[in-house]
Design an enzyme around this catalytic site. Structure first.
Site, mmCIF file in Angstrom:
data_model
loop_
_atom_site.group_PDB
_atom_site.id
_atom_site.type_symbol
_atom_site.label_atom_id
_atom_site.label_comp_id
_atom_site.label_asym_id
_atom_site.label_seq_id
_atom_site.Cartn_x
_atom_site.Cartn_y
_atom_site.Cartn_z
ATOM 1 N N ASN A 1 36.305 43.113 36.913
ATOM 2 C CA ASN A 1 36.251 43.533 38.086
ATOM 3 C C ASN A 1 35.412 44.909 38.279
ATOM 4 O O ASN A 1 35.389 45.593 39.039
ATOM 5 C CB ASN A 1 37.587 44.042 38.750
ATOM 6 C CG ASN A 1 38.450 42.786 38.957
ATOM 7 O OD1 ASN A 1 37.865 41.655 39.378
ATOM 8 N ND2 ASN A 1 39.674 42.723 39.119
ATOM 9 N N THR B 1 45.322 37.523 33.959
ATOM 10 C CA THR B 1 45.896 38.256 32.780
ATOM 11 C C THR B 1 46.943 39.045 33.018
ATOM 12 O O THR B 1 47.115 39.623 33.966
ATOM 13 C CB THR B 1 44.744 39.057 32.067
ATOM 14 O OG1 THR B 1 45.390 39.969 31.252
ATOM 15 C CG2 THR B 1 44.201 40.155 33.268
ATOM 16 N N ASP C 1 44.047 46.135 39.977
ATOM 17 C CA ASP C 1 43.555 44.916 39.263
ATOM 18 C C ASP C 1 42.288 45.238 38.486
ATOM 19 O O ASP C 1 41.525 44.756 38.543
ATOM 20 C CB ASP C 1 43.095 44.015 40.270
ATOM 21 C CG ASP C 1 43.056 42.722 39.745
ATOM 22 O OD1 ASP C 1 42.328 41.597 40.038
ATOM 23 O OD2 ASP C 1 43.354 42.650 38.324
ATOM 24 N N ASP D 1 36.166 44.013 43.919
ATOM 25 C CA ASP D 1 37.420 43.261 43.960
ATOM 26 C C ASP D 1 38.730 43.922 44.300
ATOM 27 O O ASP D 1 39.424 44.103 43.312
ATOM 28 C CB ASP D 1 37.662 42.464 42.807
ATOM 29 C CG ASP D 1 38.402 41.056 42.833
ATOM 30 O OD1 ASP D 1 38.276 40.185 42.265
ATOM 31 O OD2 ASP D 1 39.056 41.267 44.093
ATOM 32 N N LYS E 1 39.887 45.573 35.607
ATOM 33 C CA LYS E 1 39.527 44.766 34.249
ATOM 34 C C LYS E 1 38.294 44.707 34.190
ATOM 35 O O LYS E 1 37.724 44.707 35.173
ATOM 36 C CB LYS E 1 40.479 43.571 34.144
ATOM 37 C CG LYS E 1 40.348 42.698 35.428
ATOM 38 C CD LYS E 1 41.282 41.525 35.437
ATOM 39 C CE LYS E 1 41.004 40.803 36.763
ATOM 40 N NZ LYS E 1 42.056 39.680 36.747
#
Ligand SMILES: COc1ccc(/C=N/Nc2[nH]nc(C)c2C(=O)Nc2cccc(NC(C)=O)c2)cc1
Length: 275
Positions: free
Chosen positions: A139, A170, A134, A152, A136
């Protein structure tokens, strides 16, 4: 995790840092030691409704064993009747996402400084068979001296045979093998590093479209358009990261010795630290 039972009265509550997906985060000070950390407060009822207890347990188990300068530490956790609390490392400058929004996009020096640290953090996680999944800007937390902290881990998985899960939020960061629901491994993080690098340099993710069907299509076709203001070295690395075939993607060790990283390294120390 160590036996010491913590409780909320052990902490002086500071300012609210923000709202995460499933809870609020506060800057707190542990009373006895004066140690500053971040306390993530998650309401048990909410965790139940969203059926994310498993994800919560996974976040704890994974992050508790993570010890790397570019990964946010989870020191411990505790609970009371209403909430579960994560005692997390405090990163002074908050979400990298905010800085990117403010600056619109980063130059080669700043972008390469961050990409190199994200690659180091991922190398460490992969060495422990943890796939982040994840990655991005939201995070990634920033600390003093432009230090990056991956955070995260709710979406991370331990086993190499990662289970396919539906991604909330997303779609932009999904690699082809996830879009086509093939099985996927650590190379999903390498793809996401390519998306992140593009977003740092251009200010938006490469396959962003107004609707998700279009985004899926562009990802599956790796319909990549790199603006001509992106330097040739950067464009070269982006293309090596965003390869359709997971086995053809550049590996994270080679990212760290790519010309775009090596040619910018000497100027990282001159980067203004984010105020
Ligand atoms: C609004 O301006 C801010 C400036 C700096 C911060 C620092 N956050 N630092 C953190 N250290 N460890 C953790 C966990 C966090 C954290 O979760 N921060 C957080 C959580 C939710 C939203 C935000 N928002 C922003 C803008 O950073 C930050 C938080 C907010």
């Amino acid at each position: 995790l160590p036996a010491k039972d913590w409780q909320i009265s052990d902490f002086e509550m500071g300012r609210k840092l923000g709202k995460g997906k499933f809870g609020k985060v506060y800057c707190v000070r542990e009373k006895r030691s004066g140690f500053i950390c971040a306390l993530k407060v998650m309401n048990k009822k909410e965790l139940m409704t969203y059926k994310v207890e498993k994800q919560f347990v996974r976040e704890i188990l994974l992050q508790a064993n993570v010890r790397h300068i570019n990964c946010l530490r989870l020191y411990n956790w505790f609970e009371d009747d209403q909430n579960v609390y994560l005692i997390l490392e405090y990163a002074n400058d908050g979400e990298l996402y905010q800085l990117l929004k403010k600056e619109r996009r980063f130059g080669d020096v700043r972008a390469s400084c961050y990409i190199a640290q994200v690659a180091k953090g991922l190398l460490y996680l992969h060495s422990k068979n943890i796939i982040h999944r994840d990655l991005k800007p939201e995070n990634i937390l920033l600390h003093f001296d432009n230090q990056i902290k991956l955070s995260d881990f709710g979406w991370s998985v331990y086993s190499p045979g990662a289970r396919r899960t539906t991604m909330c939020g997303t779609l932009d960061y999904l690699p082809p093998e996830m879009v086509e629901a093939k099985n996927h491994g650590k190379t999903v993080d390498v793809w996401a590093l390519g998306i992140l690098m593009y977003e740092f340099l251009v200010g938006r993710p490469p396959f962003e479209e107004e609707n998700s069907k279009m985004t899926y299509k562009r990802i599956a076709n790796v319909d990549l358009r790199i603006p001509n203001y992106v330097s040739p070295d950067a464009a070269d690395l982006i293309k090596r990261l965003l390869r359709y075939d997971p086995d053809k993607r550049i590996n994270l060790h080679d990212v760290l010795v790519h010309p775009w990283i090596l040619n910018n390294k000497s100027r990282w120390k001159d980067l203004p630290t984010t105020i």
